[in-house]
Design a protein around this motif. Sequence first.
Motif, PDB file in Angstrom:
ATOM      1  N   TYR A 208      61.659 -94.224  59.201  1.00  0.00           N
ATOM      2  CA  TYR A 208      61.399 -93.265  58.125  1.00  0.00           C
ATOM      3  C   TYR A 208      60.230 -92.354  58.491  1.00  0.00           C
ATOM      4  O   TYR A 208      60.282 -91.136  58.294  1.00  0.00           O
TER       5      TYR A 208
ATOM      6  N   PHE B 253      68.788 -90.907  65.449  1.00  0.00           N
ATOM      7  CA  PHE B 253      68.982 -89.948  64.365  1.00  0.00           C
ATOM      8  C   PHE B 253      70.219 -89.090  64.572  1.00  0.00           C
ATOM      9  O   PHE B 253      70.546 -88.690  65.691  1.00  0.00           O
TER      10      PHE B 253
ATOM     11  N   ALA C 174      63.629 -90.709  68.537  1.00  0.00           N
ATOM     12  CA  ALA C 174      64.657 -90.069  67.720  1.00  0.00           C
ATOM     13  C   ALA C 174      66.060 -90.344  68.231  1.00  0.00           C
ATOM     14  O   ALA C 174      66.999 -89.644  67.848  1.00  0.00           O
TER      15      ALA C 174
ATOM     16  N   VAL D 287      69.693 -82.406  65.279  1.00  0.00           N
ATOM     17  CA  VAL D 287      68.595 -82.896  64.468  1.00  0.00           C
ATOM     18  C   VAL D 287      67.243 -82.722  65.148  1.00  0.00           C
ATOM     19  O   VAL D 287      66.206 -82.652  64.461  1.00  0.00           O
ATOM     20  N   ARG D 288      67.203 -82.593  66.464  1.00  0.00           N
ATOM     21  CA  ARG D 288      65.918 -82.553  67.158  1.00  0.00           C
ATOM     22  C   ARG D 288      65.725 -81.372  68.089  1.00  0.00           C
ATOM     23  O   ARG D 288      64.617 -81.171  68.576  1.00  0.00           O
TER      24      ARG D 288
ATOM     25  N   ASP E 139      61.253 -83.801  60.548  1.00  0.00           N
ATOM     26  CA  ASP E 139      61.564 -82.734  59.600  1.00  0.00           C
ATOM     27  C   ASP E 139      60.363 -81.834  59.339  1.00  0.00           C
ATOM     28  O   ASP E 139      60.496 -80.624  59.174  1.00  0.00           O
TER      29      ASP E 139
ATOM     30  N   ARG F  84      61.341 -89.882  61.203  1.00  0.00           N
ATOM     31  CA  ARG F  84      62.261 -88.850  60.703  1.00  0.00           C
ATOM     32  C   ARG F  84      61.538 -87.854  59.809  1.00  0.00           C
ATOM     33  O   ARG F  84      61.818 -86.645  59.858  1.00  0.00           O
TER      34      ARG F  84
ATOM     35  N   SER G 250      66.281 -81.675  53.167  1.00  0.00           N
ATOM     36  CA  SER G 250      66.339 -83.147  53.107  1.00  0.00           C
ATOM     37  C   SER G 250      65.702 -83.693  51.841  1.00  0.00           C
ATOM     38  O   SER G 250      64.797 -84.528  51.902  1.00  0.00           O
TER      39      SER G 250
ATOM     40  N   TRP H 112      69.940 -87.370  56.399  1.00  0.00           N
ATOM     41  CA  TRP H 112      69.384 -88.378  57.297  1.00  0.00           C
ATOM     42  C   TRP H 112      70.433 -89.440  57.594  1.00  0.00           C
ATOM     43  O   TRP H 112      71.099 -89.939  56.680  1.00  0.00           O
TER      44      TRP H 112
END
Length: 705
Positions: free
Chosen positions: A367, A704, A701, A678-679, A374, A370, A341, A277
């Motif tokens: 948080y 991130f 996002a 990440v996305r 995930d 994210r 993660s 992260w």
Amino acid sequence: MDSAQLQSPFRSSTLPFRARGRTRAAPLQPRPTTPRFSKLFGTVLGSPFLAPSDPAASSSMNVNVNDLDMDIVDGALSAVPHALTITRPSSPSPSMDFSIISPPSPGPDQNFSGIFFPRGPSSSSSSFFPSTSRHRRFHTIHGSTYPLGQSSSSKSMKTLFPRLWDALSSPAKKGKGKPLYGMPYALGDDCSYADLLPLDGEEGELIDDEACFMDSDGFIPRGIDLLSLLPPEVSIQILSYLDFPSVIACQLVSRTWHKLADDGAVWRGLFHRRAGWGVDLERALARGWVPPNTQAPLTLSIPQSPSAVTLVTPSENPPSPPLSLPVNTGRHFPLDPSPWSPELPSPSCHSPSPESAPLSLPWRTLYAARAELDARWAAPCLSSPSSPSSARGFNPQARWLAGHADSVYCLEFDSTRIITGSRDQTIKVWDLASGRCVGTFKGHSGSVLCLKFEKDWDVRRTGQEPKRGFLVSGSSDRSVVVWDMWVTESGEVCANMRAVLKGHMGGVLDLRIDDHWIVSCSKDAVIHVWDRETLRLHRTLVGHEGPVNAVGLQNGRVVSASGDGKMMLWDIESGSRLRTFEGHDRGLACIEFKDDFIVSGSNDCKIKVWSAATGECLRTLGGHDSLVRALAVDPVSGRLVSASYDKTVRLWDLRTGRLIRLFRGHHVSHIFDVKFDVRRIMSTSHDQKIVVLDFAQELDAALFT
């Protein structure tokens, strides 16, 4: 044993201990054979529940206690005949060390750490049966007989409380008769810590079902809220060492604890302790991201089942049910957003700099977003948008980009644009947000088979001057072209050919770049290493017996995959071959080299994960039905994505080799390339389409990484 000995030193309390020693009196009178209500409803410790209508209750009041063999009952202000009692087994071994607790110093009125026991006329009376007033509770101590007479109260206090503090200040030692070791604390003129009897075996070790608290009429303190008494900075620092479930638990304690646990420093620490992260504030601001003024609450939906916690997020299109995240019900129950993660143990080595991650950011909201992101990666695909809402899964939003006139062989993307190469001999640049084509380059006379570019090159970093983008492309025309890119005021992306690198005798099949090198491989079975600064050929690596279909580059080393079924690891400076990997049954088509992992895909429909250091094959992943054409891997998050000629894209857990998700139906022909961040997952195909699978729709996002 006379009636005076049955009097308690306290009016409304009796020490809840079991008197093991007992005084034998005259034999009991014969009992009636008819079962009594009180006997039928006795507890396991032999303490009967007496009802007013029970004849035994009224008659027993007139019984001469000198004629009974009586036992004092644990936890109740009463005594019962020994014949109706059951002896409790020994307590378990102690499991906690209370050595940090110091013994008290008794005052003239037996005032122990603010606990005052009054003396006076009211303390001399006692009741044989439980009093209706609220009784005081003490920890049970077995194996000692304390007379209840008023004349012995002083002696009882002097022996009881040192033994209580002895039990609290050090764990019991096994074995009878063994002394307790430690520094002797003087508890009075006639009592020494070292001279006390041991508390072991059946003689009073602390167990979970016997409370160590004292309860009275309001003047005895039950505890100290230490966190509220400390300076806020110290309290927040303490909370920063807790894991996610512990922080959530602290928020439920009180308003003060909730406010402390909501602090941005606590949630920033939690965020950066998750492996993989991160945030890129400079990039997000350059892309137009605007920080929210206030933090949105972290909404947790607790279902009826205690084994799951649901993160509530905005509705998706198509609608997807909420995600159930498993919670371990053991001593530690961290909320794991995904198979990857994990939460790292120590916050000190993962603390970000104040410049890259200021406390002004909404860390609690970040948080939650994210963790939700995930969880979406880990959730299974729904069979269709019309699946019942009770099904647990998530479908990413799919978009198709069209514009090439032929097969799309390769792609790369960053936070704002996608660049693709096609058999139509062009390179196209697409706006990631709108899907609009914002640039087309033509410079090759053959199919554009591979390309790489410097990502987010137009983001102006602190201390850096504006610069142009760096793009390298390889083609079936046997050339490598180096491009300079820039963005116009209208948002269009333009490019100029800086140089054409020639030297291969066959089509250029794959490329890799870093800060120093450009590495190309070809059908001619040769690998060329070019100096990125001078664009001159630095070294040629020869050793394969077939076309080199893919290469990987990392820290001055190159790994190559060939149609001859072999992989080779090379050192750029020396040009030597460090290791040869063999294990696939047919030729290799793709390769990824990250950290110590080398991941290869082959025409045998298998994926293999290797250790670069040892050459060992760590695991083999099977599932594709045709040639594995492309791979993308992130060792930090543990995600591995593969694409195949079987028209599917698969998501794997790199650490375990487990298949997490399978995506099919987005392409109607062979898939040539796949990438992810990440996305998103993006893929290209022979069907001339670029597919974008977005897991972060309706989530913020932009920060991130």
